[in-house]
Design an enzyme around this catalytic site. Structure first.
Site, PDB file in Angstrom:
ATOM      1  N   CYS A 101       0.827  -1.211   0.000  1.00 46.75           N
ATOM      2  CA  CYS A 101       0.000   0.000   0.000  1.00 46.75           C
ATOM      3  C   CYS A 101       0.856   1.254   0.000  1.00 46.75           C
ATOM      4  O   CYS A 101       0.592   2.200  -0.756  1.00 46.75           O
ATOM      5  CB  CYS A 101      -0.934  -0.011   1.208  1.00 46.75           C
ATOM      6  N   CYS A 197      -6.256  -3.739   6.899  1.00 45.84           N
ATOM      7  CA  CYS A 197      -7.376  -2.798   6.837  1.00 45.84           C
ATOM      8  C   CYS A 197      -8.558  -3.328   6.039  1.00 45.84           C
ATOM      9  O   CYS A 197      -9.702  -2.990   6.335  1.00 45.84           O
ATOM     10  CB  CYS A 197      -6.910  -1.457   6.281  1.00 45.84           C
TER      11      CYS A 197
END
Length: 363
Positions: A101, A197
């Site tokens: 990410c 997440c």
């Protein structure tokens, strides 16, 4: 400078943005929408990128009196992070989605868009430090070793580091929360997000099974070759795993068994004792160097997990790959993980480079 502050809705990014404002920069806040169907509420301290988080980020920006926008990166995040995560597990490797990410979303997609819009830098709430030597940016551990995030940033290129700001690098988390309280930021006591997440309930195995289905295979004793049981897919395991193996009978010595290796083609999961987990050599590919590649064998510290998993080592580049000889064995080292190399100098721990673990050699 014109600075784009990435605001997740947490306390760290809010204080980082506040410090950028205090430093006299022209700051604009942006929240990244990373899910096409974000949840409305966090589940305890799990998850992030919810509607609640975007509202928290907006409230912080309003208090700081800076412009604020929400940018939709959901499609890019799914392609670059979620699909890569699933594909790596299907191939028997153990990825770190936070590394992906940061590399592909926050410091590629976001930074590229920021530069195109005329910003000079992207500011985040990561706990890491930057220094400059001979005009080259150097990534270092943060002052708060317990919160240090240099590991997940170590894949950033020199050009990306040149346009990055980490205002929290010299701070401790407790001080950041206290500062947020003094500033009147509502997120001062908001819990940190944990785990992955996009898997807010923390059940990685269930998430992967929903994407990959069932691909049955055998659990095999690495020493004797005996079949100990069956499983629904190698994606449900990672090297070093002890719990949830589904083996009813204990080992001959009565001690726990651990996953030693995964063979996705045959569907075989090999298990053995803790002593068989030790690794003394690592071969890694796709290296990223903040400066120049290592020109000779170099003493350093190798780290294979975001928190922990460190050992003194000697690293060198051989035919484009990074060969790392550990002075102390490490356990639970899996292909697909990132290995980051550090060296300590007068200013602290410096990132020498990072690479993806391709294979390991047992101790």
């Amino acid at each position: 400078m014109r600075v784009l502050a990435a605001m997740s809705g947490g306390v760290d990014s809010a204080v980082a943005a506040a410090r950028a404002v205090d430093a006299g920069h022209e700051v604009v806040g942006v929240h990244l929408a990373l899910s096409a169907k974000p949840g409305t509420l966090r589940t305890g301290s799990r998850g992030c990128c919810t509607i609640e988080d975007s509202h928290d980020a907006r409230r912080a920006a309003d208090l700081l009196e800076i412009p604020f926008y929400v940018w939709d990166f959901a499609e890019r995040f799914t392609e670059e992070v979620v699909e890569t995560f699933v594909g790596e597990y299907a191939a028997g490797r153990t990825p770190n989605p936070c590394v992906t990410c940061n590399e592909k979303i926050k410091f590629e997609a976001l930074l590229d868009k920021a530069m195109a819009l005329g910003f000079d830098a992207v500011c985040t709430g990561h706990y890491a430090r930057l220094s400059v030597e001979d005009g080259v940016p150097q990534l270092r551990r943060s002052a708060d070793e317990g919160k240090d995030q240099s590991y997940v940033l170590a894949s950033l290129t020199p050009e990306q580091l040149r346009h990055s700001m980490f205002p929290l690098g010299d701070s401790r988390k407790s001080d950041v929360r206290a500062e947020a309280e003094r500033r009147g930021l509502a997120v001062a006591n908001k819990p940190d997000s944990h785990d992955i997440c996009f898997i807010p309930d923390g059940d990685t195995k269930k998430f992967l099974e929903s994407r990959l289905g069932s691909t049955p295979g055998e659990l095999v004793d690495a020493e004797t070759g005996a079949v100990l049981g069956r499983h629904s897919g190698v994606h449900g395991f990672t090297v070093g795993q002890r719990k949830g193996l589904g083996i009813e009978a204990p080992a001959a010595d009565g001690r726990p068994r651990y996953v030693l290796s995964l063979e996705p083609v045959s569907g075989t999961v090999k298990v053995g004792s803790a002593k068989d987990l030790g690794v003394r050599e690592i071969q890694a590919d796709r290296p990223v160097w903040p400066d120049l590649p290592l020109a000779e064998p170099t003493e350093c510290v190798a780290q294979v997990r975001a928190h922990g998993g460190t050992a003194p080592a000697v690293a060198e580049v051989v035919n484009g790959q990074v060969s790392i000889r550990l002075e102390e064995s490490l356990h639970g080292v899996a292909p697909g993980q990132v290995v980051v190399l550090y060296r300590t100098d007068d200013e602290g721990d410096l990132v020498l480079g990072s690479a993806k673990i391709a294979s390991t050699t047992a101790a």
